[in-house]
Design a protein around this motif. Structure first.
Motif, PDB file in Angstrom:
ATOM      1  N   PRO A 236      31.899 -12.325   1.650  1.00  0.00           N
ATOM      2  CA  PRO A 236      33.019 -12.603   1.986  1.00  0.00           C
ATOM      3  C   PRO A 236      33.565 -13.970   2.143  1.00  0.00           C
ATOM      4  O   PRO A 236      34.426 -14.607   1.908  1.00  0.00           O
ATOM      5  CB  PRO A 236      33.174 -11.796   3.527  1.00  0.00           C
ATOM      6  CG  PRO A 236      32.352 -10.855   3.522  1.00  0.00           C
ATOM      7  CD  PRO A 236      30.974 -11.383   2.701  1.00  0.00           C
ATOM      8  N   ASP A 237      32.432 -14.995   2.346  1.00  0.00           N
ATOM      9  CA  ASP A 237      32.661 -16.362   2.487  1.00  0.00           C
ATOM     10  C   ASP A 237      33.096 -17.051   1.057  1.00  0.00           C
ATOM     11  O   ASP A 237      33.745 -17.896   1.100  1.00  0.00           O
ATOM     12  CB  ASP A 237      31.060 -16.838   2.569  1.00  0.00           C
ATOM     13  CG  ASP A 237      30.647 -16.509   3.956  1.00  0.00           C
ATOM     14  OD1 ASP A 237      31.352 -16.068   4.922  1.00  0.00           O
ATOM     15  OD2 ASP A 237      29.422 -16.720   4.274  1.00  0.00           O
ATOM     16  N   VAL A 238      33.095 -16.333   0.095  1.00  0.00           N
ATOM     17  CA  VAL A 238      33.500 -16.878  -1.141  1.00  0.00           C
ATOM     18  C   VAL A 238      34.403 -16.205  -1.734  1.00  0.00           C
ATOM     19  O   VAL A 238      35.066 -16.222  -3.067  1.00  0.00           O
ATOM     20  CB  VAL A 238      32.274 -17.032  -2.395  1.00  0.00           C
ATOM     21  CG1 VAL A 238      31.223 -17.811  -1.796  1.00  0.00           C
ATOM     22  CG2 VAL A 238      31.885 -15.623  -2.783  1.00  0.00           C
ATOM     23  N   CYS A 239      35.074 -15.321  -1.030  1.00  0.00           N
ATOM     24  CA  CYS A 239      36.278 -14.321  -1.511  1.00  0.00           C
ATOM     25  C   CYS A 239      37.384 -14.712  -0.848  1.00  0.00           C
ATOM     26  O   CYS A 239      37.759 -14.810   0.236  1.00  0.00           O
ATOM     27  CB  CYS A 239      35.913 -12.889  -1.214  1.00  0.00           C
ATOM     28  SG  CYS A 239      37.195 -11.654  -1.779  1.00  0.00           S
ATOM     29  N   PRO A 240      38.606 -15.069  -1.870  1.00  0.00           N
ATOM     30  CA  PRO A 240      39.761 -15.454  -1.497  1.00  0.00           C
ATOM     31  C   PRO A 240      40.714 -14.488  -0.861  1.00  0.00           C
ATOM     32  O   PRO A 240      41.434 -14.560   0.172  1.00  0.00           O
ATOM     33  CB  PRO A 240      40.577 -15.773  -2.802  1.00  0.00           C
ATOM     34  CG  PRO A 240      39.381 -16.133  -3.707  1.00  0.00           C
ATOM     35  CD  PRO A 240      38.407 -15.202  -3.223  1.00  0.00           C
ATOM     36  N   VAL A 241      40.271 -13.233  -1.155  1.00  0.00           N
ATOM     37  CA  VAL A 241      41.080 -12.134  -0.362  1.00  0.00           C
ATOM     38  C   VAL A 241      40.528 -11.980   1.079  1.00  0.00           C
ATOM     39  O   VAL A 241      41.372 -11.720   1.986  1.00  0.00           O
ATOM     40  CB  VAL A 241      40.476 -10.459  -0.997  1.00  0.00           C
ATOM     41  CG1 VAL A 241      41.235  -9.740   0.017  1.00  0.00           C
ATOM     42  CG2 VAL A 241      41.296 -10.524  -2.278  1.00  0.00           C
ATOM     43  N   TYR A 242      39.091 -12.292   1.325  1.00  0.00           N
ATOM     44  CA  TYR A 242      38.466 -12.290   2.971  1.00  0.00           C
ATOM     45  C   TYR A 242      39.385 -13.638   3.347  1.00  0.00           C
ATOM     46  O   TYR A 242      39.591 -13.311   4.665  1.00  0.00           O
ATOM     47  CB  TYR A 242      37.248 -12.483   2.657  1.00  0.00           C
ATOM     48  CG  TYR A 242      36.549 -12.471   4.219  1.00  0.00           C
ATOM     49  CD1 TYR A 242      36.551 -11.661   5.164  1.00  0.00           C
ATOM     50  CD2 TYR A 242      36.156 -13.805   4.653  1.00  0.00           C
ATOM     51  CE1 TYR A 242      36.043 -11.782   6.489  1.00  0.00           C
ATOM     52  CE2 TYR A 242      35.626 -13.878   5.888  1.00  0.00           C
ATOM     53  CZ  TYR A 242      35.527 -12.882   6.825  1.00  0.00           C
ATOM     54  OH  TYR A 242      34.843 -13.084   8.147  1.00  0.00           O
ATOM     55  N   HIS A 243      39.639 -14.658   2.958  1.00  0.00           N
ATOM     56  CA  HIS A 243      40.041 -15.570   3.448  1.00  0.00           C
ATOM     57  C   HIS A 243      41.472 -15.605   3.901  1.00  0.00           C
ATOM     58  O   HIS A 243      41.775 -16.082   5.101  1.00  0.00           O
ATOM     59  CB  HIS A 243      39.953 -16.957   2.526  1.00  0.00           C
ATOM     60  CG  HIS A 243      38.744 -17.412   2.425  1.00  0.00           C
ATOM     61  ND1 HIS A 243      37.508 -17.590   3.408  1.00  0.00           N
ATOM     62  CD2 HIS A 243      38.119 -17.860   1.455  1.00  0.00           C
ATOM     63  CE1 HIS A 243      36.648 -18.183   2.699  1.00  0.00           C
ATOM     64  NE2 HIS A 243      36.554 -18.171   1.830  1.00  0.00           N
ATOM     65  N   LEU A 244      42.282 -14.588   3.027  1.00  0.00           N
ATOM     66  CA  LEU A 244      43.590 -14.330   3.583  1.00  0.00           C
ATOM     67  C   LEU A 244      43.645 -13.407   4.581  1.00  0.00           C
ATOM     68  O   LEU A 244      44.487 -13.223   5.453  1.00  0.00           O
ATOM     69  CB  LEU A 244      44.359 -13.868   2.362  1.00  0.00           C
ATOM     70  CG  LEU A 244      44.936 -14.686   1.261  1.00  0.00           C
ATOM     71  CD1 LEU A 244      45.672 -14.193   0.363  1.00  0.00           C
ATOM     72  CD2 LEU A 244      45.476 -16.064   2.169  1.00  0.00           C
ATOM     73  N   HIS A 245      42.601 -12.417   4.782  1.00  0.00           N
ATOM     74  CA  HIS A 245      42.566 -11.674   5.930  1.00  0.00           C
ATOM     75  C   HIS A 245      42.474 -12.433   7.229  1.00  0.00           C
ATOM     76  O   HIS A 245      42.956 -12.119   8.109  1.00  0.00           O
ATOM     77  CB  HIS A 245      41.308 -10.792   5.662  1.00  0.00           C
ATOM     78  CG  HIS A 245      41.588  -9.387   5.006  1.00  0.00           C
ATOM     79  ND1 HIS A 245      42.074  -8.374   5.498  1.00  0.00           N
ATOM     80  CD2 HIS A 245      40.803  -8.875   3.902  1.00  0.00           C
ATOM     81  CE1 HIS A 245      42.275  -7.271   4.476  1.00  0.00           C
ATOM     82  NE2 HIS A 245      41.350  -7.738   3.515  1.00  0.00           N
ATOM     83  N   GLN A 246      41.639 -13.347   7.202  1.00  0.00           N
ATOM     84  CA  GLN A 246      41.368 -14.240   8.318  1.00  0.00           C
ATOM     85  C   GLN A 246      42.620 -14.867   8.997  1.00  0.00           C
ATOM     86  O   GLN A 246      42.907 -14.975  10.145  1.00  0.00           O
ATOM     87  CB  GLN A 246      40.423 -15.319   8.138  1.00  0.00           C
ATOM     88  CG  GLN A 246      39.030 -14.868   7.817  1.00  0.00           C
ATOM     89  CD  GLN A 246      38.064 -16.150   7.672  1.00  0.00           C
ATOM     90  OE1 GLN A 246      38.274 -16.997   6.406  1.00  0.00           O
ATOM     91  NE2 GLN A 246      36.831 -15.984   8.390  1.00  0.00           N
ATOM     92  N   VAL A 247      43.571 -15.066   8.054  1.00  0.00           N
ATOM     93  CA  VAL A 247      44.914 -15.354   8.309  1.00  0.00           C
ATOM     94  C   VAL A 247      45.933 -14.391   8.661  1.00  0.00           C
ATOM     95  O   VAL A 247      46.674 -14.325   9.768  1.00  0.00           O
ATOM     96  CB  VAL A 247      45.761 -16.162   7.302  1.00  0.00           C
ATOM     97  CG1 VAL A 247      46.997 -16.708   7.585  1.00  0.00           C
ATOM     98  CG2 VAL A 247      44.802 -17.594   6.914  1.00  0.00           C
ATOM     99  N   PHE A 248      45.753 -13.279   8.030  1.00  0.00           N
ATOM    100  CA  PHE A 248      46.909 -12.169   8.251  1.00  0.00           C
ATOM    101  C   PHE A 248      46.660 -10.885   9.008  1.00  0.00           C
ATOM    102  O   PHE A 248      47.359 -10.144   9.665  1.00  0.00           O
ATOM    103  CB  PHE A 248      47.569 -11.848   6.845  1.00  0.00           C
ATOM    104  CG  PHE A 248      48.418 -12.916   6.139  1.00  0.00           C
ATOM    105  CD1 PHE A 248      49.701 -13.258   6.684  1.00  0.00           C
ATOM    106  CD2 PHE A 248      47.658 -13.718   5.128  1.00  0.00           C
ATOM    107  CE1 PHE A 248      50.207 -14.268   5.970  1.00  0.00           C
ATOM    108  CE2 PHE A 248      48.507 -14.686   4.682  1.00  0.00           C
ATOM    109  CZ  PHE A 248      49.841 -14.991   4.947  1.00  0.00           C
ATOM    110  N   SER A 249      45.248 -10.585   8.990  1.00  0.00           N
ATOM    111  CA  SER A 249      44.842  -9.378   9.511  1.00  0.00           C
ATOM    112  C   SER A 249      44.214  -9.453  10.989  1.00  0.00           C
ATOM    113  O   SER A 249      43.873 -10.641  11.363  1.00  0.00           O
ATOM    114  CB  SER A 249      43.606  -8.954   8.823  1.00  0.00           C
ATOM    115  OG  SER A 249      43.954  -8.406   7.379  1.00  0.00           O
TER     116      SER A 249
END
Length: 333
Positions: A236-249
């Motif tokens: 997840p550390d290199v995944c843009p989808v996960y980084h957006l999860h950290q903002v929106f989820s």
């Protein structure tokens, strides 16, 4: 009753705002308007410093951007919302400040040479582009703003404003207010391709996107390039989808995605579905406000006219003092 400190901020009308603009600036603006006397400006003259060759889209882009502001929660009853070019005092003060600003100060602005390189394909070796910080200074001090909400990278611009104000006050007396940078959290969101979300990269999700558009955009996002199959553990550390999860989820969803991705317990398709749902949940109140404003489109122009009137009242009071201090009063009523 204590008078609120005034803040001023603005954006150039350069295209549809996206989730990065929302999380990086607009959310801060909405919070600021409850604590400060806030003015929010459509910086259409600033847009000309690099886009003077094409101006026909500015009216449409201005209305679209202001609609994004209102949908995000900017309240014209709380804040002054106006268009820069509707307040001619900006141009007058910028002209006068330009008379006293040393050329070397402008040439050393960190973003000046960076922008020249970045926009090398455009002819921006112009007086307007070089003098951008002088116009910015006029924007701020015209309203005697005590604070300018900026990220850390923009602090040098505010410092230049302070230098110009000190030079003016040293020459003509303590007329202009020396503003301070109000450091605000500026979240940088990854775009669909993993780079910073930016209109120039065409990798954005628009703030005005429908639920279907959000879902479709999220489906196209890049993920961990090393994860080829669903059975492969992900990072997840290199995944843009996960980084957006950290903002929106929610924090629970973020923890679940982190754990299940590393254990190959969730595939990228399901992960993206959860993200799209989280983004759409946060966007729903914005969509409702947008629909309300769009049902009465004439009110956007009306509120901008009213905002310009309020802005001019403040600006003219400052210009009266500036003209007096510089002895530019002969021939005026």
């Amino acid at each position: 009753m204590t008078t609120k400190v005034r803040v001023l901020s603005g954006m150039q009308p350069s295209g549809r705002l996206h989730l990065g603009n929302w999380k990086g600036a607009l959310e801060n603006w909405v919070r600021l308007q409850t604590h400060y006397d806030s003015l929010f400006m459509v910086a259409d003259w600033h847009a000309l410093t690099s886009g003077y060759h094409q101006t026909s889209a500015i009216p449409e882009l201005t209305r679209a951007m202001v609609l994004d502001w209102l949908a995000a929660g900017i309240d014209p009853e709380q804040s002054v919302v106006f268009v820069q070019s509707a307040v001619p005092q900006h141009a007058e003060l910028a002209l006068l400040l330009g008379m006293i600003t040393p050329l070397g100060w402008l040439e050393r602005v960190p973003s000046y040479k960076d922008k020249l390189r970045e926009l090398a394909q455009r002819d921006i070796h112009t007086y307007g582009f070089l003098g951008y910080p002088v116009l910015m200074t006029a924007d701020i001090v015209l309203y005697r703003a005590g604070y300018v909400p900026v990220g850390q990278d923009q602090v040098p611009h505010v410092e230049l404003t302070r230098e110009i104000v000190r030079r003016f006050n040293g020459l003509y007396g303590d007329v202009l207010v020396e503003p301070e940078a109000l450091l605000t959290e500026a979240k940088v969101l990854p775009g669909l391709d993993g780079r910073k979300m930016s209109k120039s990269y065409d990798n954005t999700i628009a703030l005005s996107a429908t639920a279907e558009e959000v879902t479709q955009k999220v489906r196209t996002m890049l993920t961990d390039p090393a994860r080829v199959r669903k059975s492969d553990p992900g990072n997840p550390d290199v995944c843009p989808v996960y980084h957006l999860h950290q903002v929106f989820s929610s924090s629970a969803t973020v923890a679940e995605v982190d754990r299940e991705c590393r254990a190959a317990g969730i595939g990228c398709v399901d992960c993206k579905r959860k993200l799209a749902e989280a983004i759409n949940t946060q966007l729903e109140p914005i969509r409702e406000r947008r629909q309300a404003w769009e049902s009465h489109p004439e009110t956007v122009d009306d509120l901008l006219v009213a905002g310009a009137v309020r802005a001019q009242q403040i600006a003219e009071a400052t210009m009266h003092d500036v003209r007096q201090s510089m002895h530019l009063t002969v021939g005026r009523e």
